[in-house]
Design an enzyme around this catalytic site. Structure first.
Site, PDB file in Angstrom:
ATOM      1  NE  ARG A  50      -2.748   1.000   3.554  1.00 27.05           N
ATOM      2  CZ  ARG A  50      -3.674   1.134   4.512  1.00 27.05           C
ATOM      3  NH1 ARG A  50      -4.922   1.437   4.187  1.00 27.05           N
ATOM      4  NH2 ARG A  50      -3.365   0.942   5.774  1.00 27.05           N
ATOM      5  CG  ASP A  93      -4.547   2.858  11.276  1.00 33.23           C
ATOM      6  OD1 ASP A  93      -5.483   3.635  11.589  1.00 33.23           O
ATOM      7  OD2 ASP A  93      -4.640   2.025  10.358  1.00 33.23           O
TER       8      ASP A  93
END
Length: 553
Positions: free
Chosen positions: A161, A450
């Site tokens: 990613r 996160d």
């Protein structure tokens, strides 16, 4: 031209070779201007939503949605079975743990689970370089050795990613043909370095160059990625269609363009993912200033069963299976605690419930953030899939989701409590402090946090302030009360060697300041994570970054 402005070390010598930089430069020369145009479109659409215009399905692309005949390319080699994917940053230790985890896929994350220090970005590429070639090893400062014990043919398929379109890499300076210099695009940098070094090696190993695409807001942004894939494959002589992409549907605009996004990427698309935490953040951010209609309560009340989240996930599965694409479920934030069996049992129960619902709804796989959760998630998907690699053939023709359904916040607009406000401040403060120290995935109070969950926290604070919310205990949520809680948490947590003072300063700016930045990582990166000569000018922030300019406000 691409010029290195950050520090150099062994990793930069290995990764930032003249050939790799030339490839990244070629990507910028060809696509950087289109990226800026699309970022400007984002700003326009955000302003329209803030001024009262609800998003909807596009009339201009109705023919794409109505055409029953087109399908996406689907899974590439090693992606047929994705029932459990483990996500995490690309530091060597975490990478080795992921490769030994028994998951089907490793989402190697240079985005929300990685604090984008120069060391993390270049070091992450080096980790991936060695992982692809089966030679990754690591020795900790304490002398503990880590190595991949799973045979390479059975390790999880790597899906990388890159960072989103809105971010820049300030340790690389890009000069275009007109002589204008700006920081490089983080997306083009991350993709370009990984593809250049690893695409052919991945194919030779029986897999392929696979990517998770974050933060997309339109099918036009998907078209840009598709053009990049075509260009990159042709540049190295690789057959077009070798690349596979899975798009995270984690913004409100993208939810209304799922089919169009699949269509634009159809020759390179494996599926869509329900990026739940960023999706919640997008809902809050998109409708900031729209009053109580889009108001939320405490964060723990925004579950996957509230109406707008239920509609979003149902639509995603139905859309994917209609077009032959995988539907991948999202991250359950609960994590085990090996020192607390009772807490672990509660976490496993919550994860099992979440994954049971996803598998029953038709998802073909799901995410976990910790290796100990894999057996629990796997059991729920095994119970539904059996020996089948996926359930793409299961059409969800019973699903009928309207624009109204996607915007139904009722059910999430629960009460706000004093404890909820304090927890929201504390979690955001603790996460940002860890992020500033270079850690992007952090276990806090039994949950894996996160950048996306930190964005939710600071956005909720701002929404409660703007809506003049009063908690059930009778406390007004305003700048004064939130600032007081922040001071109290800072006094409780701050210690020598920490970055809590910087974190508190940043949290005040992105939650309590006059302007509401579209992403907290933009000012945080410019001010605190840029090494080298550019750091002296970091206060310029958006203007020096180029990409941030259309996103301000």
């Amino acid at each position: 031209m691409i010029e290195i402005t950050g520090p150099r070390d062994a990793a930069t010598d290995t990764i930032l070779t003249p050939e790799a930089l030339a490839f990244v430069d070629h990507l910028h020369q060809t696509f950087a201007a289109r990226r800026q145009e699309l970022l400007a479109e984002r700003a326009l659409h955000r302003a329209q939503a803030g001024n009262g215009r609800d998003p909807g399905f596009l009339s201009s692309t109705a023919a794409v949605r109505e055409d029953e005949h087109w399908r996406v390319a689907g899974a590439g080699p090693g992606l047929e079975d994705r029932r459990v994917e483990i996500t995490g940053p690309t530091d060597p230790k975490m990478a080795i743990n992921a490769l030994n985890s028994g998951a089907r896929v490793w989402l190697a994350d240079l985005e929300d689970a990685t604090s984008p220090t120069w060391e993390n970005i270049v070091g992450g590429q080096w980790t991936l370089h060695d992982a692809v070639r089966g030679r990754l090893a690591f020795t900790s400062s304490e002398g503990k050795q880590y190595r991949v014990t799973t045979p390479q043919e059975h390790t999880p398929t790597i899906v990388m990613r890159p960072r989103g379109w809105h971010l820049v890499e300030k340790h690389l300076a890009f000069t275009d043909r007109a002589g204008r210099t700006a920081p490089a695009s983080a997306s083009l940098t991350d993709f370009g370095l990984y593809f250049w070094h690893n695409a052919q090696a991945l194919v030779d190993a029986g897999r392929g160059p696979y990517f998770y695409l974050p933060k997309l807001e339109s099918h036009r942004e998907a078209r840009l990625w598709n053009d990049i894939f075509v260009f990159a494959q042709q540049r190295i002589g690789m057959p077009v269609g070798t690349v596979r992409a899975t798009v995270l549907i984690e913004t409100i605009p993208a939810a209304f363009e799922m089919e169009e996004i699949l269509f634009e990427l159809r020759d390179h698309c494996a599926g869509l993912n329900a990026g739940r935490w960023d999706y919640i953040f997008s809902m809050i951010k998109t409708f900031q200033g729209r009053g109580r209609r889009f108001a939320f309560g405490d964060r723990d009340g925004i579950t996957m069963t509230v109406p707008f989240m239920r509609a979003y996930t149902e639509l995603l599965v139905a859309t994917c299976h209609r077009r032959g694409a995988h539907a991948i479920g999202g991250m359950s934030a609960f994590i085990p605690n090996r020192r607390d069996p009772e807490a672990t049992e509660r976490a496993l129960q919550r994860v099992a419930e979440d994954k049971r619902r996803e598998a029953g709804d038709g998802f073909d796989g799901t995410w976990v953030a910790h290796p100990d959760l894999i057996p629990t998630a796997l059991a729920e998907f095994d119970a539904v899939l059996g020996d089948r690699p996926n359930q793409v053939a299961r059409r969800r023709d019973d699903v009928h989701v309207t624009a109204h359904d996607l915007l139904r916040v009722d059910g999430a607009a629960a009460t706000v409590t004093d404890a909820g406000v304090r927890s929201t401040v504390s979690v955001a403060l603790r996460y940002i402090e860890a992020w500033l120290r270079g850690t992007g995935a952090v276990a806090i109070d039994g949950l894996m946090e996160d950048a996306a969950t930190a964005e939710i926290s600071r956005s909720l604070l701002r929404q409660w302030i703007d809506n003049r919310v009063v908690t059930v205990e009778g406390t007004a949520v305003d700048r004064v009360s939130v600032s007081r809680i922040l001071d109290e948490e800072l006094d409780r947590l701050d210690a020598d060697g920490t970055r809590f003072a910087d974190a508190a300063e940043l949290l005040r700016e992105v939650s309590l300041g006059e302007e509401f930045p579209t992403f907290l990582t933009i000012p945080a990166y410019a001010r605190f994570l840029v090494d080298g000569p550019q750091n002296a000018d970091a206060s310029v922030g958006a203007a020096s970054g180029g990409a941030e300019l259309p996103l301000a406000g």
